[in-house]
Scaffold this active site. Structure first.
Site, PDB file in Angstrom:
ATOM      1  N   ARG A  60       0.905  -1.058  -0.050  1.00 56.01           N
ATOM      2  CA  ARG A  60      -0.036   0.074   0.011  1.00 56.01           C
ATOM      3  C   ARG A  60       0.950   1.218  -0.136  1.00 56.01           C
ATOM      4  NH1 ARG A  60      -4.624   0.307   4.422  1.00 56.01           N
ATOM      5  NH2 ARG A  60      -2.944   0.740   5.853  1.00 56.01           N
ATOM      6  N   THR A 118      -1.560   7.369  -0.415  1.00 55.72           N
ATOM      7  CA  THR A 118      -2.510   7.299  -0.876  1.00 55.72           C
ATOM      8  C   THR A 118      -3.448   5.824  -0.746  1.00 55.72           C
ATOM      9  OG1 THR A 118      -1.781   5.875  -2.999  1.00 55.72           O
ATOM     10  CG2 THR A 118      -1.662   8.166  -3.351  1.00 55.72           C
ATOM     11  N   ASP A 139       0.256  -3.279  12.238  1.00 54.98           N
ATOM     12  CA  ASP A 139       0.873  -3.573  10.761  1.00 54.98           C
ATOM     13  C   ASP A 139       1.268  -5.048  10.825  1.00 54.98           C
ATOM     14  OD1 ASP A 139       2.752  -4.159   8.749  1.00 54.98           O
ATOM     15  OD2 ASP A 139       2.515  -1.971   8.157  1.00 54.98           O
ATOM     16  N   ASP A 150       4.612  -6.267   9.768  1.00 54.73           N
ATOM     17  CA  ASP A 150       5.810  -5.906  10.639  1.00 54.73           C
ATOM     18  C   ASP A 150       5.775  -6.867  11.704  1.00 54.73           C
ATOM     19  OD1 ASP A 150       6.934  -4.019   9.351  1.00 54.73           O
ATOM     20  OD2 ASP A 150       5.906  -2.182  10.024  1.00 54.73           O
TER      21      ASP A 150
HETATM   22  C1  PRP Z   1      -1.066  -4.721   4.465  1.00 51.93           C
HETATM   23  C2  PRP Z   1      -2.266  -6.014   4.577  1.00 51.93           C
HETATM   24  C3  PRP Z   1      -2.897  -6.196   3.319  1.00 51.93           C
HETATM   25  C4  PRP Z   1      -3.105  -4.749   3.223  1.00 51.93           C
HETATM   26  C5  PRP Z   1      -4.509  -4.340   3.626  1.00 51.93           C
HETATM   27  O1  PRP Z   1      -0.162  -4.917   3.582  1.00 51.93           O
HETATM   28  O2  PRP Z   1      -1.416  -7.323   4.738  1.00 51.93           O
HETATM   29  O3  PRP Z   1      -2.429  -6.555   2.118  1.00 51.93           O
HETATM   30  O4  PRP Z   1      -2.243  -3.882   4.023  1.00 51.93           O
HETATM   31  O5  PRP Z   1      -4.840  -2.878   3.407  1.00 51.93           O
HETATM   32  P1  PRP Z   1      -5.867  -2.411   2.252  1.00 51.93           P
HETATM   33  O6  PRP Z   1      -7.297  -3.187   2.448  1.00 51.93           O
HETATM   34  O7  PRP Z   1      -6.333  -1.086   2.659  1.00 51.93           O
HETATM   35  O8  PRP Z   1      -5.382  -2.708   0.987  1.00 51.93           O
HETATM   36  P2  PRP Z   1       0.829  -3.787   3.271  1.00 51.93           P
HETATM   37  O9  PRP Z   1       0.558  -3.064   1.988  1.00 51.93           O
HETATM   38  O10 PRP Z   1       0.995  -3.180   4.704  1.00 51.93           O
HETATM   39  O11 PRP Z   1       1.978  -4.721   2.970  1.00 51.93           O
HETATM   40  P3  PRP Z   1       3.148  -5.717   3.765  1.00 51.93           P
HETATM   41  O12 PRP Z   1       2.067  -6.881   3.920  1.00 51.93           O
HETATM   42  O13 PRP Z   1       4.088  -6.008   2.960  1.00 51.93           O
HETATM   43  O14 PRP Z   1       3.278  -5.081   5.135  1.00 51.93           O
HETATM   44  N1  URA Z   2      -2.637  -2.983   7.001  1.00 53.70           N
HETATM   45  C1  URA Z   2      -2.184  -3.691   8.103  1.00 53.70           C
HETATM   46  O1  URA Z   2      -1.363  -4.370   8.568  1.00 53.70           O
HETATM   47  N2  URA Z   2      -2.884  -3.450   9.076  1.00 53.70           N
HETATM   48  C2  URA Z   2      -3.913  -2.093   9.048  1.00 53.70           C
HETATM   49  O2  URA Z   2      -4.476  -2.276  10.101  1.00 53.70           O
HETATM   50  C3  URA Z   2      -4.435  -2.036   7.904  1.00 53.70           C
HETATM   51  C4  URA Z   2      -3.605  -2.463   6.719  1.00 53.70           C
END
Ligand code: PRP
Ligand code: URA
Length: 216
Positions: free
Chosen positions: A111, A115, A207, A210
Site C-alpha cells: 500500500r 494514497t 501492521d 511488521d
Molecule cells: C497490508 C495487509 C494487506 C493490506 C490491507 O499489507 O497485509 O495486504 O495492507 O490494506 P488495504 O485493504 O487497505 O489494501 P501492506 O500493504 O502493509 O504490505 P506488507 O504486507 O508488505 O506489510
Molecule cells: N494493513 C495492516 O497491516 N494493518 C492495518 O490495520 C491495515 C492495513
C-alpha cells in the site's frame, strides 16, 4: 458454523471460540513475533477448516484390516493457496497443514503510505489456475484496495473459483471487496469497528507484516 455478514450471500464471519481467543492474542501489542506467527498460523488452520467445507470429494477404494470398501477423498488435488505478500505468508502453513498437496502462488502488493492504494510488484500463480480452487490469504482487509487488486489479477490470469480469507476486516473493506467481486467467497475472522485516518483498522492489530516478520 460461520455467520453470514449483512445480506451478503458469500460473506461469512467466524464464530468459533478458538478463533476469537487466538485473535485476541495477536491483537495484544505485547505479543512477540514468535507467538504472533504461531497464532496466525493456527487461526489460518481453523479458518481453513471452515472455508474448505465445500471441497469436492470422490470415492476411492481402500482396504481396511477387515475388508475393501469405497471411501471419500478430496477430488482432484486442485487447490491453490495464494498469499498477498508479505503478511499473507503468515497464513500459508496453516492451510498447507490441512492440504499438504496444495500448490502455492504469490501476489506481491504494497500500500502506498500516502494514497493507501495498492501497487503490484510480483505475481506468479500455479497452472492450470482456471481449474483450481484458489484460497487467497491476507490477515488484514482494511480499505479493500489490496484484496480487490489481488482478485482482479487472479481473474485476469483465468482464476474462477476464488475464496478469500482474512483474519481482521474493516466494514469499509468488506463492502468494497464484495461490491467489486460478489462472486467470491469471503471468510473473515472478526469484523472490527472502522479505519483510522491512516487507513489502519481500529482496534485491529497494527501492521500485520511488521508483526509477523519483526520489521518494526
Ligand atoms: C497490508 C495487509 C494487506 C493490506 C490491507 O499489507 O497485509 O495486504 O495492507 O490494506 P488495504 O485493504 O487497505 O489494501 P501492506 O500493504 O502493509 O504490505 P506488507 O504486507 O508488505 O506489510
Ligand atoms: N494493513 C495492516 O497491516 N494493518 C492495518 O490495520 C491495515 C492495513
Amino acid at each position: 458454523m460461520p455467520v453470514q455478514y449483512k445480506d451478503y450471500e458469500n460473506v461469512f464471519v467466524m464464530d468459533h471460540p478458538l478463533i476469537q481467543h487466538k485473535i485476541t492474542q495477536i491483537r495484544d501489542k505485547n505479543t512477540g513475533t514468535n507467538q504472533f506467527r504461531s497464532c496466525t498460523e493456527e487461526i489460518a488452520s481453523l479458518m481453513g477448516y471452515e472455508a474448505l467445507r465445500d471441497l469436492p470429494l470422490e470415492d476411492m477404494e481402500v482396504e481396511t484390516p477387515i475388508e475393501k470398501c469405497m471411501s471419500p477423498v478430496i477430488a482432484g488435488k486442485k487447490l491453490a493457496v495464494v498469499p498477498i505478500l508479505r503478511a499473507g505468508l503468515g497464513m500459508v502453513s496453516g492451510i498447507m497443514n490441512l492440504v499438504p498437496t496444495a500448490k502455492v502462488g504469490h501476489i506481491g502488493l504494497y500500500r502506498d503510505p500516502e494514497t493507501h492504494e495498492p501497487h503490484e510488484y510480483y505475481c506468479k500463480l500455479p497452472k492450470p489456475i482456471e481449474l483450481r480452487t484458489i484460497v487467497v490469504v491476507d490477515p488484514m482487509l482494511a480499505t479493500g484496495g489490496s484484496g480487490v487488486a489481488a482478485v482482479d489479477f487472479i481473474k485476469k490470469h483465468g482464476g474462477r473459483h476464488i475464496k478469500f480469507m482474512c483474519i481482521i476486516a474493516a466494514p469499509e473493506g468488506i463492502d468494497r471487496l464484495h461490491a467489486a467481486h460478489p462472486d467470491i467467497q469471503l471468510y473473515i475472522g472478526h469484523v472490527d469497528r472502522c479505519l483510522n485516518e491512516d487507513a489502519y483498522i481500529c482496534p485491529g492489530l497494527g501492521d500485520a507484516g511488521d508483526r509477523i516478520f519483526g520489521t518494526k
